[in-house]
Design a protein around this motif. Structure first.
Motif, PDB file in Angstrom:
ATOM      1  N   ARG A  69       0.802  -1.215   0.000  1.00  0.00           N
ATOM      2  CA  ARG A  69       0.000   0.000   0.000  1.00  0.00           C
ATOM      3  C   ARG A  69       0.835   1.264   0.000  1.00  0.00           C
ATOM      4  O   ARG A  69       0.357   2.320  -0.357  1.00  0.00           O
ATOM      5  CB  ARG A  69      -0.935   0.015   1.214  1.00  0.00           C
ATOM      6  CG  ARG A  69      -2.105  -0.935   1.056  1.00  0.00           C
ATOM      7  CD  ARG A  69      -2.754  -1.193   2.370  1.00  0.00           C
ATOM      8  NE  ARG A  69      -1.783  -1.748   3.284  1.00  0.00           N
ATOM      9  CZ  ARG A  69      -1.911  -1.711   4.600  1.00  0.00           C
ATOM     10  NH1 ARG A  69      -2.971  -1.162   5.142  1.00  0.00           N
ATOM     11  NH2 ARG A  69      -1.000  -2.229   5.378  1.00  0.00           N
TER      12      ARG A  69
ATOM     13  N   ALA B 242      -7.327  -9.145  -6.536  1.00  0.00           N
ATOM     14  CA  ALA B 242      -7.971  -8.057  -5.798  1.00  0.00           C
ATOM     15  C   ALA B 242      -6.930  -7.203  -5.094  1.00  0.00           C
ATOM     16  O   ALA B 242      -6.947  -5.967  -5.173  1.00  0.00           O
ATOM     17  CB  ALA B 242      -8.964  -8.638  -4.808  1.00  0.00           C
ATOM     18  N   GLU B 243      -5.998  -7.901  -4.406  1.00  0.00           N
ATOM     19  CA  GLU B 243      -4.982  -7.179  -3.641  1.00  0.00           C
ATOM     20  C   GLU B 243      -4.151  -6.279  -4.540  1.00  0.00           C
ATOM     21  O   GLU B 243      -3.927  -5.096  -4.262  1.00  0.00           O
ATOM     22  CB  GLU B 243      -4.098  -8.225  -2.953  1.00  0.00           C
ATOM     23  CG  GLU B 243      -2.977  -7.660  -2.132  1.00  0.00           C
ATOM     24  CD  GLU B 243      -1.938  -8.742  -1.836  1.00  0.00           C
ATOM     25  OE1 GLU B 243      -2.237  -9.935  -2.067  1.00  0.00           O
ATOM     26  OE2 GLU B 243      -0.852  -8.397  -1.394  1.00  0.00           O
TER      27      GLU B 243
ATOM     28  N   THR C 218      -4.770  -5.160  -7.656  1.00  0.00           N
ATOM     29  CA  THR C 218      -5.504  -4.067  -8.301  1.00  0.00           C
ATOM     30  C   THR C 218      -5.772  -2.941  -7.317  1.00  0.00           C
ATOM     31  O   THR C 218      -5.641  -1.758  -7.659  1.00  0.00           O
ATOM     32  CB  THR C 218      -6.840  -4.574  -8.866  1.00  0.00           C
ATOM     33  OG1 THR C 218      -6.658  -5.869  -9.388  1.00  0.00           O
ATOM     34  CG2 THR C 218      -7.380  -3.659  -9.924  1.00  0.00           C
ATOM     35  N   ASP C 219      -6.145  -3.300  -6.073  1.00  0.00           N
ATOM     36  CA  ASP C 219      -6.392  -2.250  -5.082  1.00  0.00           C
ATOM     37  C   ASP C 219      -5.142  -1.432  -4.833  1.00  0.00           C
ATOM     38  O   ASP C 219      -5.196  -0.198  -4.756  1.00  0.00           O
ATOM     39  CB  ASP C 219      -6.839  -2.883  -3.756  1.00  0.00           C
ATOM     40  CG  ASP C 219      -8.269  -3.356  -3.831  1.00  0.00           C
ATOM     41  OD1 ASP C 219      -8.668  -4.188  -3.001  1.00  0.00           O
ATOM     42  OD2 ASP C 219      -8.990  -2.881  -4.728  1.00  0.00           O
ATOM     43  N   ALA C 220      -4.013  -2.137  -4.696  1.00  0.00           N
ATOM     44  CA  ALA C 220      -2.774  -1.415  -4.420  1.00  0.00           C
ATOM     45  C   ALA C 220      -2.440  -0.471  -5.569  1.00  0.00           C
ATOM     46  O   ALA C 220      -2.066   0.688  -5.363  1.00  0.00           O
ATOM     47  CB  ALA C 220      -1.645  -2.407  -4.189  1.00  0.00           C
TER      48      ALA C 220
ATOM     49  N   ARG D  60      -4.478   0.851  -7.786  1.00  0.00           N
ATOM     50  CA  ARG D  60      -5.428   1.964  -7.872  1.00  0.00           C
ATOM     51  C   ARG D  60      -5.154   2.989  -6.782  1.00  0.00           C
ATOM     52  O   ARG D  60      -5.224   4.195  -7.017  1.00  0.00           O
ATOM     53  CB  ARG D  60      -6.859   1.451  -7.744  1.00  0.00           C
ATOM     54  CG  ARG D  60      -7.290   0.668  -8.936  1.00  0.00           C
ATOM     55  CD  ARG D  60      -8.753   0.909  -9.270  1.00  0.00           C
ATOM     56  NE  ARG D  60      -9.041   0.326 -10.569  1.00  0.00           N
ATOM     57  CZ  ARG D  60      -9.776  -0.751 -10.754  1.00  0.00           C
ATOM     58  NH1 ARG D  60     -10.325  -1.367  -9.725  1.00  0.00           N
ATOM     59  NH2 ARG D  60      -9.976  -1.212 -11.972  1.00  0.00           N
ATOM     60  N   ALA D  61      -4.811   2.492  -5.576  1.00  0.00           N
ATOM     61  CA  ALA D  61      -4.535   3.426  -4.481  1.00  0.00           C
ATOM     62  C   ALA D  61      -3.316   4.274  -4.799  1.00  0.00           C
ATOM     63  O   ALA D  61      -3.312   5.495  -4.600  1.00  0.00           O
ATOM     64  CB  ALA D  61      -4.322   2.640  -3.189  1.00  0.00           C
TER      65      ALA D  61
ATOM     66  N   ARG E 201      -4.211   6.873  -7.329  1.00  0.00           N
ATOM     67  CA  ARG E 201      -5.002   7.979  -6.785  1.00  0.00           C
ATOM     68  C   ARG E 201      -4.121   8.929  -6.003  1.00  0.00           C
ATOM     69  O   ARG E 201      -4.313  10.144  -6.033  1.00  0.00           O
ATOM     70  CB  ARG E 201      -6.120   7.450  -5.886  1.00  0.00           C
ATOM     71  CG  ARG E 201      -7.434   7.273  -6.618  1.00  0.00           C
ATOM     72  CD  ARG E 201      -8.565   7.135  -5.625  1.00  0.00           C
ATOM     73  NE  ARG E 201      -8.328   5.969  -4.773  1.00  0.00           N
ATOM     74  CZ  ARG E 201      -8.701   4.735  -5.085  1.00  0.00           C
ATOM     75  NH1 ARG E 201      -9.323   4.495  -6.230  1.00  0.00           N
ATOM     76  NH2 ARG E 201      -8.453   3.738  -4.268  1.00  0.00           N
TER      77      ARG E 201
ATOM     78  N   TYR F 103      -2.998   2.839 -15.092  1.00  0.00           N
ATOM     79  CA  TYR F 103      -3.771   3.056 -13.865  1.00  0.00           C
ATOM     80  C   TYR F 103      -3.846   4.532 -13.514  1.00  0.00           C
ATOM     81  O   TYR F 103      -4.856   5.013 -12.993  1.00  0.00           O
ATOM     82  CB  TYR F 103      -3.166   2.245 -12.714  1.00  0.00           C
ATOM     83  CG  TYR F 103      -3.621   0.811 -12.755  1.00  0.00           C
ATOM     84  CD1 TYR F 103      -2.801  -0.187 -13.248  1.00  0.00           C
ATOM     85  CD2 TYR F 103      -4.903   0.470 -12.338  1.00  0.00           C
ATOM     86  CE1 TYR F 103      -3.244  -1.492 -13.320  1.00  0.00           C
ATOM     87  CE2 TYR F 103      -5.351  -0.832 -12.409  1.00  0.00           C
ATOM     88  CZ  TYR F 103      -4.517  -1.812 -12.903  1.00  0.00           C
ATOM     89  OH  TYR F 103      -4.965  -3.097 -12.983  1.00  0.00           O
TER      90      TYR F 103
END
Lengths: 393, 483
Positions: free
Chosen positions: B251, B275-276, B278-280, B282-283, B286, B326
């Protein structure tokens, strides 16, 4: 047999690097029922499961491919061979390869290997003229023990052709690509087509182990870099994005036509003799010979065609000038069933002169040693057959 | 009058070419050219800029050039200091000092060693070394971690080392015990295993080998002392040896590094941890995007076989493309990605196939030619191309399409087109450009994408040498003020 057709293969834009231009050939659908022998991938020969329910019934093994066949000794396949699935365990006709210990240690078991020496070319030439396998074995035995005849001209392995390894490494393989034509300074060096894209990916890098003649070697070393032929769009014809698409498609077609008709013309225009070697199910293995015209493109090669005369496998080799001359000699010999007397009569010389001509061309190994000595001695004596007077001082 | 403008134009182009090269190139082997060619090309470019445009060359230190090139600039400026007057030298000295503060310490120590090997030594150089070493927060720690380099720097700068530091560097066995904790730990590590785990990882490795500590035990216990990059590099090794303490925190990782990490995982693992990851990603995107909002964006991203990079820069071009994907997704209100291979799942990418840039650009222009879904929005439509520029299916089509688009179909420039190139081309001394109509900027980290795209827009207009000089002066001032 009429000329084969490259139907089913689409020409895609070339990729240039240095003096090399590599033109990819792409298939929409792989040729069914024919694949490279699994031994080439290092697997045991079992049925290939391709996942769509079909399975392959035939295999082919390219010429000069080195593998360990039944007896555990490394041997090179003599000529391309078609094998049925049921006979997949049987070894093809082959010639033992005496590798030095260093070569044997370096050879990686899982990589495809081809004969890196002159042996492949000599065997190839002899193969095309219907010489018996023993011919090659005899030649290779002599070449290894005594060195090559000084009259054999040089063939350069792809490693020595400057820039070929880089060009092959940088080449981006298309999806569904099954073939390539290699041009050096826009002279066609070799053509290579396989039935299935996976086979192509496995064999692409082995093109660097191919043998090339002196012409290609010099072109690679001295010629200017190949021009990339960038696309030009006609401004006046474009009024909307759809027109741009149309122009792009038009340029693609133009390139494909140009390549097939102009650049690759030397390959297809030259075929004069075809020799059908083997037929299996629908596939036919043919060897073709050029017309051996000096100072022209002369390519020899092997091709496997399917039932509709479409090319499934193709491998060509471009002859250098010396090889063209030798090829001419071999053609005449083969015509007269390897009978020296008949051939000599046809060429308008006598047997001794022909034998010496063969020896000069580097084919001395085709003759028995005592026969050759006899002819040599005969040539030294005058026509009456008397012994020359020796002068004692 | 015309001659002056012509020379100005060339100067402008050269300056932009150098900035592009200095942002992208790292002197390592790339897909098309090997390390030797890259270094040769880069050395020539630096020598050229130093001789002809010294002010621009020195001012580049204030810009976002990468560390490798910053070190080269500093070395060249120090080596050829006698060629300029004292006024100029003073400004260069300040720039050098400020940039040295920003460089990671191992690079600075390597620079010092290079300067020493080149035999460049004068009062100015010694003063620079002294000031930098004096500003180090913990010179004792550096002495343990970079012992050889600190020794060389001290020798070269004629540093008067007294006390424990001097003894540790030059006569380590002369003392029975040290009062500085890190020196004492180092001394004890020679015979005590517990002390090994309090040293930095690189130093502890040597001691662990000496003591014969098994690798799993070592990794497990040294985990707190790892830097972030070392932690990332040891992920796979730790997994194999079942040392769970070494686990990188996805993260907090920067975007491009995270993309490289994702691409280094095998496909099965990527699918498992979808999932892990892609979330990382995207975060991280951002975080970089912040509050910016762009309008409609179509991106042409290169995942052809040439993005495999080389043994030294594995899949770097593809990692940059993935990170840009991304990031653009986070920035744009309406985003359409177009990969050259036609694939749609960004997590399962691998370098494959030829580079049909022309046709992808046509696809993107089709998307953008359609009327905007929310007419009247402020933000313009953008087309971003991330590619190394080796268009080969067919060659030159992308250039022609862009040319015709700019001249016939969109002469007002409604769609802003930028080409980001992650690879330095040794033959051209610049990043490979697709078309003169479209500005090409070199990119090293995808985090710079918003800034680079703005810069490119700036350079597309009539940028004269005067404006460029003004911009550079502004950058230099703000850079030096941050002391």
């Amino acid at each position: 047999m009429t000329a084969f057709r490259l139907d089913g293969l689409h020409t895609r834009p070339a990729q240039t690097w240095g003096t090399f231009r590599l033109v990819p050939l792409v298939r929409d659908e792989p040729v069914p029922w024919l694949r490279l022998h699994r031994k080439a991938y290092g697997d045991k020969p079992t049925v290939v499961d391709v996942g769509d329910g079909s399975f392959y019934t035939s295999y082919f093994i390219p010429h000069a491919f080195v593998a360990t066949w039944q007896d555990g000794e490394a041997a090179a396949s003599y000529g391309t061979r078609l094998l049925d699935k049921d006979t997949a365990g049987h070894a093809p006709p082959r010639v033992p390869v005496r590798m030095t210990r260093r070569m044997a240690r370096r050879a990686d078991r899982t990589r495809l290997r081809f004969l890196p020496l002159h042996l492949a070319v000599e065997g190839y030439l002899a193969l095309h003229f219907g010489g018996p396998e023993i011919v090659w074995e005899e030649y290779s035995r002599r070449a290894v023990s005594r060195g090559l005849s000084p009259r054999a001209e040089e063939a350069y392995t792809g490693h020595l052709v400057q820039g070929l390894d880089d060009a092959l490494r940088i080449f981006e393989i298309h999806d569904g690509q099954c073939g390539v034509l290699v041009y050096v300074a826009d002279a066609l060096a070799s053509a290579f087509v396989v039935p299935h894209p996976d086979d192509y990916r496995a064999l692409h890098a082995t093109l660097v182990e191919d043998l090339f003649g002196e012409l290609i070697y010099h072109y690679a070393l001295l010629a200017a870099p190949a021009a990339p032929f960038p696309v030009r769009i006609d401004d006046t014809a474009v009024r909307s994005p759809a027109d741009l698409w149309a122009q792009a498609a038009l340029r693609r077609r133009e390139w494909a036509d140009f390549h097939d008709e102009v650049m690759a013309a030397g390959l297809f225009g030259q075929m004069s003799r075809y020799q059908s070697v083997q037929a299996l199910h629908d596939f036919e293995l043919t060897r073709f010979l050029p017309s051996f015209t000096p100072r022209r493109e002369n390519h020899i090669g092997e091709v496997i065609t399917d039932g509709d005369a479409r090319v499934a496998y193709l491998k060509t080799f471009r002859l250098s000038e010396t090889q063209t001359r030798r090829g001419y000699l071999l053609t005449r010999l083969a015509e007269y069933d390897w009978n020296l007397r008949a051939t000599a009569a046809a060429l308008g010389t006598d047997e001794a002169a022909l034998a010496l001509r063969l020896e000069r061309a580097g084919f001395g190994y085709l003759l028995r040693q005592d026969v050759l000595d006899h002819f040599r001695a005969q040539a030294r004596t005058p026509a009456s057959g008397q012994r020359p007077a020796t002068r004692r001082r | 009058m015309t001659e002056e403008t012509h020379a100005d134009l060339i100067a402008c182009e050269d300056a932009l070419m150098f900035v592009n090269a200095a942002i992208t190139s790292t002197g390592q082997r790339e897909f098309h050219h090997d390390a030797g060619e890259q270094r040769l090309s880069l050395d020539f470019l630096h020598a050229y800029m130093l001789a002809n445009y010294r002010e621009v060359y020195a001012a580049a230190l204030a810009l976002d050039v990468n560390d490798h090139n910053a070190v080269m600039i500093i070395r060249n400026l120090l080596a050829h200091a006698a060629e300029v007057g004292p006024q100029r030298r003073r400004i260069e000295g300040r720039l050098i000092a400020r940039r040295l503060e920003l460089l990671p310490p191992q690079r600075v120590y390597r620079l010092f060693r290079q300067v020493r090997r080149a035999g460049i030594n004068n009062r100015r150089v010694r003063a620079i070394f002294r000031d930098w070493l004096a500003a180090r927060p913990d010179l004792a720690f550096d002495a343990v971690k970079y012992r050889g380099a600190v020794k060389d720097a001290a020798r070269h700068a004629h540093l008067p080392l007294s006390g424990e530091l001097g003894d540790f560097l030059f006569r380590p066995r002369s003392r029975k015990s040290f009062r500085t904790p890190v020196f004492e730990t180092w001394r004890r590590a020679h015979y005590e295993q517990a002390a090994v785990y309090e040293l930095p990882y690189t130093v502890a490795q040597g001691f662990a080998a000496r003591h014969g500590i098994p690798h799993e035990v070592f990794l497990e216990r040294i985990a707190p002392k790892l830097t972030r990059l070392e932690r990332l590099r040891l992920q796979t090794s730790a997994r194999v040896h079942k040392a769970d303490a070494v686990r990188a925190d996805l993260r907090t990782m920067p975007l491009t590094r995270l993309a490289s990490y994702v691409l280094s995982l095998p496909m099965d693992e990527r699918a498992e941890r979808r999932a892990e990851l892609t979330d990382a990603l995207r975060a991280a995107a951002r975080r970089v995007a912040g509050a910016r909002a762009w309008g409609r964006v179509a991106a042409v991203l290169d995942d052809s076989y040439s993005t495999v990079g080389s043994g030294e820069k594995r899949r770097r071009p593809l990692a940059v493309a993935l990170a840009c994907h991304y990031l653009l997704e986070a920035l744009a209100t309406d985003y359409r990605p177009l990969w050259t291979s036609g694939r749609t799942d960004p997590l399962l990418l691998y370098p494959h196939g030829p580079t049909p840039l022309g046709e992808r650009v046509l696809d993107a222009l089709d998307v953008l030619a359609a009327p905007a879904p929310h007419p009247g929005t402020e933000a313009p439509d953008r087309l971003v191309i991330v590619s190394d520029g080796w268009d080969n299916d067919p060659p030159g089509l992308a250039a022609e399409v862009l040319r015709v688009w700019r001249t016939r179909l969109d002469p007002d420039g409604r769609v802003e087109i930028t080409h980001l190139n992650p690879v330095y081309d040794a033959d051209d001394f610049d990043v490979r450009r697709l078309s003169p109509a479209v500005p090409a900027v070199g990119v090293r980290d995808a985090e710079d994408l918003p800034l680079l795209v703005e810069l490119a827009r700036f350079s597309e207009g009539r940028l004269g040498l005067a404006e460029l000089r003004a911009h550079l002066d502004e950058q230099v001032e703000s850079f030096l003020e941050k002391t």
